[in-house]
Write a protein that holds these residues in place. Sequence first.
Motif, short mmCIF file in Angstrom:
data_model
loop_
_atom_site.label_atom_id
_atom_site.label_comp_id
_atom_site.label_asym_id
_atom_site.label_seq_id
_atom_site.Cartn_x
_atom_site.Cartn_y
_atom_site.Cartn_z
N UNK A 31 0.84 -1.19 0.00
CA UNK A 31 0.00 0.00 0.00
C UNK A 31 0.88 1.24 0.00
N UNK A 32 0.39 2.30 -0.60
CA UNK A 32 1.11 3.57 -0.58
C UNK A 32 0.89 4.24 0.77
N UNK A 44 6.57 9.04 -0.51
CA UNK A 44 5.42 8.17 -0.72
C UNK A 44 5.99 6.77 -0.84
N UNK A 45 5.78 5.97 0.19
CA UNK A 45 6.27 4.60 0.21
C UNK A 45 5.28 3.74 -0.55
N UNK A 46 5.66 2.82 -1.38
CA UNK A 46 7.00 2.47 -1.86
C UNK A 46 7.42 3.21 -3.14
N UNK A 47 6.54 4.08 -3.65
CA UNK A 47 6.78 4.75 -4.93
C UNK A 47 8.11 5.48 -4.99
N UNK A 48 8.50 6.12 -3.89
CA UNK A 48 9.70 6.95 -3.89
C UNK A 48 10.99 6.20 -3.57
N UNK A 49 10.94 4.89 -3.45
CA UNK A 49 12.17 4.13 -3.27
C UNK A 49 12.94 4.23 -4.58
#
Length: 184
Positions: A31-32, A44-49
Amino acid sequence: MKYLKRLITACFLSITVTSTSIVAEPLGQLATVKAKTFDKEEINFPTDLTGGDKYLLFLAMGADRDNGEVQMNQLLDWQKVIDERGGLPTGIIAYHFPVMESPPFFVKGLIRSAMADSYEGTVSSDKSGVLFVDELATFAIKAGLTLDTEPTIIVVDSSGKVLSELKGGVSEEALIKLFAMLGN
Protein backbone atom coordinates in the motif's frame (compact mmCIF):
# COMPACT_ATOMS: atom_id res chain seq x y z
CA MET A 1 -29.40 -32.47 19.15
CA LYS A 2 -27.99 -33.92 15.91
CA TYR A 3 -29.41 -30.99 13.97
CA LEU A 4 -27.81 -28.51 16.39
CA LYS A 5 -24.39 -30.19 16.04
CA ARG A 6 -24.64 -30.06 12.24
CA LEU A 7 -25.69 -26.42 12.35
CA ILE A 8 -22.77 -25.48 14.62
CA THR A 9 -20.35 -27.48 12.44
CA ALA A 10 -21.69 -25.82 9.28
CA CYS A 11 -21.37 -22.35 10.84
CA PHE A 12 -17.82 -23.10 11.99
CA LEU A 13 -16.82 -24.37 8.54
CA SER A 14 -18.43 -21.36 6.90
CA ILE A 15 -16.50 -18.97 9.13
CA THR A 16 -13.26 -20.90 8.62
CA VAL A 17 -13.61 -20.96 4.82
CA THR A 18 -14.49 -17.25 4.72
CA SER A 19 -11.51 -16.31 6.92
CA THR A 20 -9.16 -18.48 4.90
CA SER A 21 -10.27 -17.02 1.60
CA ILE A 22 -9.52 -13.48 2.79
CA VAL A 23 -6.00 -14.42 3.81
CA ALA A 24 -5.48 -16.78 0.87
CA GLU A 25 -6.07 -14.09 -1.75
CA PRO A 26 -3.43 -11.44 -0.99
CA LEU A 27 -2.90 -8.73 -3.55
CA GLY A 28 0.86 -8.91 -3.13
CA GLN A 29 1.17 -5.14 -3.57
CA LEU A 30 2.44 -2.75 -0.91
CA ALA A 31 0.00 0.00 0.00
CA THR A 32 1.11 3.57 -0.58
CA VAL A 33 1.95 5.29 2.69
CA LYS A 34 2.99 8.91 3.19
CA ALA A 35 6.04 8.84 5.41
CA LYS A 36 9.22 10.60 6.44
CA THR A 37 12.65 9.08 6.36
CA PHE A 38 14.87 9.59 9.38
CA ASP A 39 16.61 12.41 7.48
CA LYS A 40 13.17 14.13 7.54
CA GLU A 41 12.48 13.82 3.80
CA GLU A 42 8.83 13.24 2.93
CA ILE A 43 8.25 10.18 0.76
CA ASN A 44 5.42 8.17 -0.72
CA PHE A 45 6.27 4.60 0.21
CA PRO A 46 7.00 2.47 -1.86
CA THR A 47 6.78 4.75 -4.93
CA ASP A 48 9.70 6.95 -3.89
CA LEU A 49 12.17 4.13 -3.27
CA THR A 50 14.99 4.80 -5.71
CA GLY A 51 18.29 3.50 -6.95
CA GLY A 52 17.63 -0.16 -7.56
CA ASP A 53 16.05 -2.77 -9.76
CA LYS A 54 14.76 -4.55 -6.68
CA TYR A 55 14.48 -3.45 -3.09
CA LEU A 56 15.14 -5.41 0.07
CA LEU A 57 12.79 -4.13 2.75
CA PHE A 58 13.32 -4.85 6.42
CA LEU A 59 9.92 -4.44 8.09
CA ALA A 60 9.46 -4.57 11.85
CA MET A 61 5.72 -5.16 12.27
CA GLY A 62 5.45 -5.91 15.97
CA ALA A 63 2.43 -7.31 17.75
CA ASP A 64 3.09 -4.73 20.47
CA ARG A 65 5.78 -2.21 21.44
CA ASP A 66 8.11 -4.75 23.05
CA ASN A 67 7.84 -7.14 20.12
CA GLY A 68 8.39 -4.26 17.71
CA GLU A 69 11.66 -3.40 19.47
CA VAL A 70 12.77 -7.03 19.38
CA GLN A 71 12.03 -7.24 15.64
CA MET A 72 13.80 -3.93 14.97
CA ASN A 73 16.94 -5.16 16.75
CA GLN A 74 16.85 -8.46 14.87
CA LEU A 75 16.60 -6.59 11.57
CA LEU A 76 19.51 -4.34 12.55
CA ASP A 77 21.50 -7.53 13.26
CA TRP A 78 20.64 -8.69 9.74
CA GLN A 79 21.99 -5.43 8.30
CA LYS A 80 25.23 -5.71 10.29
CA VAL A 81 25.85 -9.28 9.08
CA ILE A 82 25.07 -8.35 5.46
CA ASP A 83 27.50 -5.41 5.69
CA GLU A 84 30.19 -7.61 7.26
CA ARG A 85 29.84 -10.02 4.34
CA GLY A 86 30.33 -7.39 1.67
CA GLY A 87 26.83 -6.00 1.25
CA LEU A 88 24.09 -6.71 -1.24
CA PRO A 89 24.36 -7.59 -4.93
CA THR A 90 24.47 -4.72 -7.42
CA GLY A 91 21.04 -3.32 -8.20
CA ILE A 92 19.54 -4.27 -4.83
CA ILE A 93 18.92 -1.42 -2.38
CA ALA A 94 17.97 -2.03 1.26
CA TYR A 95 15.52 0.05 3.26
CA HIS A 96 14.43 -0.32 6.88
CA PHE A 97 10.92 0.61 8.00
CA PRO A 98 9.25 -0.20 11.28
CA VAL A 99 5.52 -0.36 10.51
CA MET A 100 3.00 0.54 13.18
CA GLU A 101 -0.52 1.75 13.59
CA SER A 102 -0.68 5.51 13.56
CA PRO A 103 -0.55 7.12 17.02
CA PRO A 104 -1.90 10.60 17.73
CA PHE A 105 -0.13 13.18 15.53
CA PHE A 106 1.64 14.86 18.44
CA VAL A 107 3.60 11.68 19.29
CA LYS A 108 4.79 10.75 15.80
CA GLY A 109 7.83 13.04 15.94
CA LEU A 110 8.92 11.61 19.28
CA ILE A 111 8.61 8.06 17.96
CA ARG A 112 10.56 8.91 14.78
CA SER A 113 13.30 10.59 16.80
CA ALA A 114 13.68 7.68 19.23
CA MET A 115 13.77 5.14 16.40
CA ALA A 116 16.22 7.20 14.35
CA ASP A 117 18.66 6.97 17.25
CA SER A 118 18.43 3.16 17.14
CA TYR A 119 19.26 3.05 13.42
CA GLU A 120 22.08 5.62 13.55
CA GLY A 121 25.42 4.12 12.59
CA THR A 122 23.88 1.00 11.02
CA VAL A 123 21.42 2.22 8.39
CA SER A 124 21.59 5.46 6.42
CA SER A 125 18.92 7.95 7.54
CA ASP A 126 17.69 8.35 3.93
CA LYS A 127 17.13 4.58 3.70
CA SER A 128 15.06 4.23 6.88
CA GLY A 129 11.99 5.69 8.54
CA VAL A 130 8.71 4.77 10.20
CA LEU A 131 5.56 3.79 8.32
CA PHE A 132 2.47 4.85 10.26
CA VAL A 133 -0.52 2.94 8.86
CA ASP A 134 -4.22 2.98 9.73
CA GLU A 135 -4.38 -0.77 10.42
CA LEU A 136 -1.32 -2.98 10.58
CA ALA A 137 -3.25 -6.16 9.75
CA THR A 138 -4.77 -4.56 6.64
CA PHE A 139 -1.35 -3.33 5.48
CA ALA A 140 0.07 -6.86 5.85
CA ILE A 141 -2.87 -8.66 4.24
CA LYS A 142 -2.95 -6.40 1.17
CA ALA A 143 0.74 -7.04 0.61
CA GLY A 144 0.35 -10.79 1.22
CA LEU A 145 2.66 -10.62 4.25
CA THR A 146 2.59 -12.74 7.36
CA LEU A 147 1.87 -10.71 10.48
CA ASP A 148 3.35 -12.43 13.52
CA THR A 149 6.04 -11.92 16.15
CA GLU A 150 8.94 -12.46 13.71
CA PRO A 151 10.71 -9.74 11.72
CA THR A 152 9.82 -9.54 8.03
CA ILE A 153 12.24 -9.19 5.12
CA ILE A 154 10.76 -8.81 1.66
CA VAL A 155 12.00 -8.30 -1.86
CA VAL A 156 9.88 -5.93 -3.95
CA ASP A 157 10.14 -4.61 -7.49
CA SER A 158 10.08 -0.93 -8.43
CA SER A 159 6.26 -0.92 -8.49
CA GLY A 160 6.01 -2.20 -4.91
CA LYS A 161 4.96 -5.73 -5.89
CA VAL A 162 6.07 -8.21 -3.24
CA LEU A 163 8.26 -10.85 -4.88
CA SER A 164 9.28 -12.88 -1.82
CA GLU A 165 9.19 -12.89 1.98
CA LEU A 166 11.58 -14.20 4.63
CA LYS A 167 10.75 -14.34 8.33
CA GLY A 168 12.95 -14.49 11.42
CA GLY A 169 16.33 -13.58 12.77
CA VAL A 170 19.68 -13.87 11.04
CA SER A 171 21.39 -17.28 10.76
CA GLU A 172 23.55 -19.05 8.19
CA GLU A 173 20.54 -20.89 6.81
CA ALA A 174 18.49 -17.69 6.64
CA LEU A 175 21.35 -15.86 4.86
CA ILE A 176 21.44 -18.57 2.19
CA LYS A 177 17.67 -18.20 1.73
CA LEU A 178 17.97 -14.41 1.56
CA PHE A 179 20.60 -14.43 -1.16
CA ALA A 180 18.61 -17.06 -3.06
CA MET A 181 15.62 -14.70 -2.92
CA LEU A 182 17.82 -11.99 -4.40
CA GLY A 183 18.89 -14.27 -7.21
CA ASN A 184 22.48 -14.81 -6.02
